[in-house]
Design a protein around this motif. Structure first.
Motif, PDB file in Angstrom:
ATOM      1  N   PRO A  77       0.611  -1.255  -0.116  1.00 54.48           N
ATOM      2  CA  PRO A  77       0.166  -0.039   0.067  1.00 54.48           C
ATOM      3  C   PRO A  77       0.674   0.997  -0.114  1.00 54.48           C
ATOM      4  O   PRO A  77       0.422   2.435  -0.713  1.00 54.48           O
ATOM      5  N   PHE A  78       1.886   1.332   0.804  1.00 52.83           N
ATOM      6  CA  PHE A  78       2.583   2.559   0.629  1.00 52.83           C
ATOM      7  C   PHE A  78       3.560   2.549  -0.621  1.00 52.83           C
ATOM      8  O   PHE A  78       3.621   3.591  -1.152  1.00 52.83           O
ATOM      9  N   ALA A  79       4.019   1.436  -1.245  1.00 50.87           N
ATOM     10  CA  ALA A  79       4.538   1.600  -2.486  1.00 50.87           C
ATOM     11  C   ALA A  79       3.712   2.169  -3.664  1.00 50.87           C
ATOM     12  O   ALA A  79       4.049   2.621  -4.507  1.00 50.87           O
ATOM     13  N   VAL A  80       2.439   1.557  -3.574  1.00 48.26           N
ATOM     14  CA  VAL A  80       1.597   2.213  -4.749  1.00 48.26           C
ATOM     15  C   VAL A  80       1.319   3.420  -4.522  1.00 48.26           C
ATOM     16  O   VAL A  80       1.002   4.163  -5.545  1.00 48.26           O
ATOM     17  N   ALA A  81       1.117   3.911  -3.419  1.00 53.29           N
ATOM     18  CA  ALA A  81       0.796   5.499  -3.003  1.00 53.29           C
ATOM     19  C   ALA A  81       2.046   6.416  -2.918  1.00 53.29           C
ATOM     20  O   ALA A  81       1.975   7.395  -3.010  1.00 53.29           O
ATOM     21  N   GLY A  82       3.418   5.595  -3.167  1.00 52.10           N
ATOM     22  CA  GLY A  82       4.540   6.553  -3.197  1.00 52.10           C
ATOM     23  C   GLY A  82       4.899   6.899  -1.842  1.00 52.10           C
ATOM     24  O   GLY A  82       5.560   8.102  -1.650  1.00 52.10           O
ATOM     25  N   ILE A  83       4.478   6.420  -0.967  1.00 48.83           N
ATOM     26  CA  ILE A  83       4.629   6.966   0.739  1.00 48.83           C
ATOM     27  C   ILE A  83       6.093   6.315   0.871  1.00 48.83           C
ATOM     28  O   ILE A  83       6.137   4.984   1.358  1.00 48.83           O
ATOM     29  N   PRO A  84       6.875   7.265   1.511  1.00 50.51           N
ATOM     30  CA  PRO A  84       8.268   6.723   1.965  1.00 50.51           C
ATOM     31  C   PRO A  84       8.101   6.094   3.551  1.00 50.51           C
ATOM     32  O   PRO A  84       7.050   6.523   3.988  1.00 50.51           O
ATOM     33  N   GLU A  85       8.977   5.235   3.804  1.00 48.87           N
ATOM     34  CA  GLU A  85       8.765   4.588   5.078  1.00 48.87           C
ATOM     35  C   GLU A  85       9.712   4.829   6.137  1.00 48.87           C
ATOM     36  O   GLU A  85      10.913   4.632   5.671  1.00 48.87           O
ATOM     37  N   ILE A  86       9.399   5.164   7.290  1.00 52.52           N
ATOM     38  CA  ILE A  86      10.326   5.139   8.247  1.00 52.52           C
ATOM     39  C   ILE A  86      10.420   3.682   8.861  1.00 52.52           C
ATOM     40  O   ILE A  86       9.416   3.053   9.208  1.00 52.52           O
ATOM     41  N   GLN A  87      11.730   3.388   8.988  1.00 47.55           N
ATOM     42  CA  GLN A  87      11.774   1.919   9.396  1.00 47.55           C
ATOM     43  C   GLN A  87      13.076   1.828  10.598  1.00 47.55           C
ATOM     44  O   GLN A  87      13.874   2.844  10.650  1.00 47.55           O
ATOM     45  N   ASP A  88      12.871   0.770  11.248  1.00 51.11           N
ATOM     46  CA  ASP A  88      14.062   0.474  12.133  1.00 51.11           C
ATOM     47  C   ASP A  88      14.645   1.261  13.145  1.00 51.11           C
ATOM     48  O   ASP A  88      15.760   1.625  13.357  1.00 51.11           O
ATOM     49  N   LEU A  89      13.291   2.107  13.858  1.00 49.13           N
ATOM     50  CA  LEU A  89      13.597   3.084  14.532  1.00 49.13           C
ATOM     51  C   LEU A  89      14.021   2.404  15.918  1.00 49.13           C
ATOM     52  O   LEU A  89      13.221   1.773  16.418  1.00 49.13           O
ATOM     53  N   ASN A  90      15.078   2.607  16.406  1.00 51.89           N
ATOM     54  CA  ASN A  90      15.816   2.015  17.657  1.00 51.89           C
ATOM     55  C   ASN A  90      16.346   3.017  18.325  1.00 51.89           C
ATOM     56  O   ASN A  90      17.401   4.029  17.965  1.00 51.89           O
ATOM     57  N   VAL A  91      16.193   3.214  19.850  1.00 52.08           N
ATOM     58  CA  VAL A  91      16.942   3.855  20.842  1.00 52.08           C
ATOM     59  C   VAL A  91      17.471   2.962  21.689  1.00 52.08           C
ATOM     60  O   VAL A  91      16.535   2.204  22.427  1.00 52.08           O
ATOM     61  N   LEU A  92      18.769   3.078  22.027  1.00 49.06           N
ATOM     62  CA  LEU A  92      19.159   2.271  22.982  1.00 49.06           C
ATOM     63  C   LEU A  92      18.732   2.279  24.674  1.00 49.06           C
ATOM     64  O   LEU A  92      18.303   3.366  24.827  1.00 49.06           O
ATOM     65  N   PRO A  93      18.443   1.271  25.234  1.00 44.39           N
ATOM     66  CA  PRO A  93      17.546   1.580  26.739  1.00 44.39           C
ATOM     67  C   PRO A  93      18.108   2.467  27.272  1.00 44.39           C
ATOM     68  O   PRO A  93      17.420   3.292  28.015  1.00 44.39           O
ATOM     69  N   GLY A  94      19.469   2.520  27.574  1.00 50.23           N
ATOM     70  CA  GLY A  94      20.065   3.656  28.335  1.00 50.23           C
ATOM     71  C   GLY A  94      19.936   5.151  27.815  1.00 50.23           C
ATOM     72  O   GLY A  94      19.952   5.993  28.911  1.00 50.23           O
ATOM     73  N   TYR A  95      19.205   5.361  26.723  1.00 50.24           N
ATOM     74  CA  TYR A  95      19.074   6.583  26.407  1.00 50.24           C
ATOM     75  C   TYR A  95      17.636   6.832  26.099  1.00 50.24           C
ATOM     76  O   TYR A  95      17.378   7.930  25.640  1.00 50.24           O
ATOM     77  N   ARG A  96      16.723   5.909  26.392  1.00 51.49           N
ATOM     78  CA  ARG A  96      15.224   6.442  26.203  1.00 51.49           C
ATOM     79  C   ARG A  96      14.696   7.448  27.003  1.00 51.49           C
ATOM     80  O   ARG A  96      15.427   7.636  28.143  1.00 51.49           O
ATOM     81  N   ASN A  97      13.734   7.799  26.967  1.00 49.83           N
ATOM     82  CA  ASN A  97      12.934   8.925  27.631  1.00 49.83           C
ATOM     83  C   ASN A  97      13.749  10.188  27.822  1.00 49.83           C
ATOM     84  O   ASN A  97      13.389  10.787  28.681  1.00 49.83           O
ATOM     85  N   ARG A  98      14.510  10.474  26.758  1.00 49.72           N
ATOM     86  CA  ARG A  98      15.360  11.684  26.689  1.00 49.72           C
ATOM     87  C   ARG A  98      15.163  12.345  25.459  1.00 49.72           C
ATOM     88  O   ARG A  98      15.842  13.292  25.174  1.00 49.72           O
ATOM     89  N   GLY A  99      14.205  12.078  24.636  1.00 47.73           N
ATOM     90  CA  GLY A  99      13.629  12.746  23.515  1.00 47.73           C
ATOM     91  C   GLY A  99      14.710  12.381  22.061  1.00 47.73           C
ATOM     92  O   GLY A  99      14.222  13.050  21.150  1.00 47.73           O
ATOM     93  N   ILE A 100      15.214  11.210  22.203  1.00 46.38           N
ATOM     94  CA  ILE A 100      16.159  10.899  21.301  1.00 46.38           C
ATOM     95  C   ILE A 100      15.127  10.428  19.979  1.00 46.38           C
ATOM     96  O   ILE A 100      15.404  10.496  18.890  1.00 46.38           O
ATOM     97  N   GLY A 101      14.157   9.582  20.339  1.00 41.74           N
ATOM     98  CA  GLY A 101      13.391   8.824  19.307  1.00 41.74           C
ATOM     99  C   GLY A 101      12.683  10.034  18.682  1.00 41.74           C
ATOM    100  O   GLY A 101      12.265   9.843  17.361  1.00 41.74           O
ATOM    101  N   THR A 102      12.206  10.911  19.549  1.00 39.95           N
ATOM    102  CA  THR A 102      11.438  12.204  18.798  1.00 39.95           C
ATOM    103  C   THR A 102      12.448  12.802  18.006  1.00 39.95           C
ATOM    104  O   THR A 102      11.910  13.359  16.681  1.00 39.95           O
TER     105      THR A 102
END
Length: 176
Positions: A77-102
């Motif tokens: 569905p993304f490919a057909v509509a030409g929608i780029p996809e954010i993938q494999d977003l990872n923040v190491l546990p020791g750095y979570r809840n610090r705004g890095i994912g945002t």
């Protein structure tokens, strides 16, 4: 893309360079598991061919996380509509809840906005993905309406599938 810093000045989000692959692979071990051998090298080769963008989060000299923007999604569905996809977003546990994912999402969305008015993202369905589910919903991502997929293919009513990282619900966000 210019580097982006958190307001506390301790995190930097930037596009990766060819020398980052081994540093990222070693740092990713901080998650408690490893990416397959050559994973980051392969992503950097894809980035060199403009198939995707690899973003990295760094705190001081330490790897804190990463995310990808894939220009042509393998989710139909993304490919057909030409929608780029954010993938494999990872923040190491020791750095979570610090705004890095945002910050990684901000950088990914900014990159996507140069080519598309829409961003896509998929998220796993079990509890390990709870924080990501809440983050994406809070940023305005809405389900794409195609239901759950497994390995980027729609699940079939009545069939059985393992509940693992390949079982995903995809979301879309209007960027502009």
């Amino acid at each position: 893309m210019a580097a982006s810093r958190l307001s506390n000045g301790k995190a930097e989000i930037r596009k990766t360079t060819p020398t980052d692959a081994s540093w990222m692979a070693a740092g990713f071990l901080g998650m408690g598991w490893a990416k397959p051998d050559g994973y980051f090298e392969a992503r950097l080769l894809e980035q060199a061919s403009d198939a995707l963008v690899v973003l990295v989060a760094r705190v001081g000299e330490a790897y804190a996380g990463h995310g990808l923007v894939r220009w042509e999604s393998s989710y139909e569905p993304f490919a057909v509509a030409g929608i780029p996809e954010i993938q494999d977003l990872n923040v190491l546990p020791g750095y979570r809840n610090r705004g890095i994912g945002t910050q990684l999402l901000d950088a990914a969305e900014s990159s996507i906005a140069t080519r598309s008015p829409l961003a896509g993202i998929g998220v796993g369905l079990y509890a390990d993905y709870g924080a990501a589910q809440r983050l994406y919903a809070g940023r305005g991502y809405l389900p794409d309406g195609c239901g759950i997929s497994y390995d980027n293919k729609p699940v079939i009513k009545g069939e059985q599938y393992p509940v693992d990282d390949s079982m995903v619900l995809h979301f879309i966000k209007k960027l502009r």
